[in-house]
Design a protein around this motif. Structure first.
Motif, PDB file in Angstrom:
ATOM      1  N   LEU A  42      31.960  51.739  44.073  1.00 40.12           N
ATOM      2  CA  LEU A  42      33.399  51.511  44.001  1.00 40.12           C
ATOM      3  C   LEU A  42      33.724  50.020  43.947  1.00 40.12           C
ATOM      4  N   TYR A  43      32.884  49.207  44.618  1.00 39.00           N
ATOM      5  CA  TYR A  43      33.098  47.760  44.629  1.00 39.00           C
ATOM      6  C   TYR A  43      31.767  47.066  44.844  1.00 39.00           C
ATOM      7  N   ASP A  44      31.546  45.997  44.089  1.00 42.09           N
ATOM      8  CA  ASP A  44      30.358  45.166  44.237  1.00 42.09           C
ATOM      9  C   ASP A  44      30.785  43.713  44.081  1.00 42.09           C
ATOM     10  N   ARG A  45      30.763  42.982  45.188  1.00 40.39           N
ATOM     11  CA  ARG A  45      31.175  41.576  45.149  1.00 40.39           C
ATOM     12  C   ARG A  45      30.275  40.756  44.234  1.00 40.39           C
ATOM     13  N   GLY A  46      29.046  41.214  43.972  1.00 42.71           N
ATOM     14  CA  GLY A  46      28.117  40.494  43.115  1.00 42.71           C
ATOM     15  C   GLY A  46      28.360  40.702  41.627  1.00 42.71           C
ATOM     16  N   ALA A  47      29.299  41.583  41.282  1.00 47.12           N
ATOM     17  CA  ALA A  47      29.599  41.837  39.869  1.00 47.12           C
ATOM     18  C   ALA A  47      30.376  40.664  39.277  1.00 47.12           C
ATOM     19  N   ASP A  48      30.470  40.623  37.945  1.00 46.07           N
ATOM     20  CA  ASP A  48      31.235  39.551  37.311  1.00 46.07           C
ATOM     21  C   ASP A  48      32.720  39.701  37.654  1.00 46.07           C
ATOM     22  N   GLU A  49      33.472  38.623  37.465  1.00 47.52           N
ATOM     23  CA  GLU A  49      34.869  38.580  37.899  1.00 47.52           C
ATOM     24  C   GLU A  49      35.719  39.673  37.256  1.00 47.52           C
ATOM     25  N   GLU A  50      35.522  39.934  35.983  1.00 51.24           N
ATOM     26  CA  GLU A  50      36.303  40.962  35.290  1.00 51.24           C
ATOM     27  C   GLU A  50      36.049  42.350  35.901  1.00 51.24           C
ATOM     28  N   THR A  51      34.789  42.647  36.181  1.00 52.40           N
ATOM     29  CA  THR A  51      34.435  43.935  36.788  1.00 52.40           C
ATOM     30  C   THR A  51      35.029  44.047  38.190  1.00 52.40           C
ATOM     31  N   ARG A  52      34.894  42.986  38.991  1.00 46.69           N
ATOM     32  CA  ARG A  52      35.453  42.995  40.352  1.00 46.69           C
ATOM     33  C   ARG A  52      36.960  43.211  40.327  1.00 46.69           C
ATOM     34  N   THR A  53      37.652  42.531  39.434  1.00 49.55           N
ATOM     35  CA  THR A  53      39.103  42.660  39.327  1.00 49.55           C
ATOM     36  C   THR A  53      39.484  44.106  39.013  1.00 49.55           C
ATOM     37  N   ARG A  54      38.756  44.717  38.086  1.00 50.06           N
ATOM     38  CA  ARG A  54      39.010  46.114  37.723  1.00 50.06           C
ATOM     39  C   ARG A  54      38.718  47.042  38.902  1.00 50.06           C
ATOM     40  N   GLN A  55      37.588  46.812  39.594  1.00 45.96           N
ATOM     41  CA  GLN A  55      37.220  47.651  40.739  1.00 45.96           C
ATOM     42  C   GLN A  55      38.275  47.577  41.840  1.00 45.96           C
ATOM     43  N   LEU A  56      38.722  46.380  42.156  1.00 43.72           N
ATOM     44  CA  LEU A  56      39.686  46.200  43.247  1.00 43.72           C
ATOM     45  C   LEU A  56      41.024  46.872  42.965  1.00 43.72           C
TER      46      LEU A  56
END
Length: 96
Positions: free
Chosen positions: A38-52
């Protein structure tokens, strides 16, 4: 926890992470439901933004899982490694 946001809708991943920080002082780096990330802080910024921004069940629906009213989430906090997720109790979330 009741995973209902201030708007009466299902919480977003960001709202859950904020609740965990506020309630327990935990900085979560990974949030999972089973094998679904559901969330991975180690992902790239675009992925993190989408996850959050996603509602809790959005990733699960994308993964083909049936809609559930209760979710059991596992998590890794800052300073822990992935094996530590087994040491913490799961977070039980009731969805609206």
């Amino acid at each position: 926890m009741q995973a209902v946001g201030a708007d009466g809708q299902e919480m977003t991943v960001q709202e859950v992470l904020d609740w965990m920080q506020r309630t327990h002082g935990w900085t979560v780096t990974m949030l999972l439901h089973g094998y679904t990330m559901l969330y991975d802080r180690g992902a790239d910024e675009e992925t993190r933004t989408r996850q959050l921004a996603q509602r809790l069940s959005a990733n699960l629906e994308d993964a083909g899982e049936p809609r559930q009213r209760e979710l059991q989430l596992t998590y890794v906090c800052e300073g822990e490694d992935a094996e530590a997720e087994d040491a913490r109790p799961p977070l039980l979330c009731s969805l609206p």
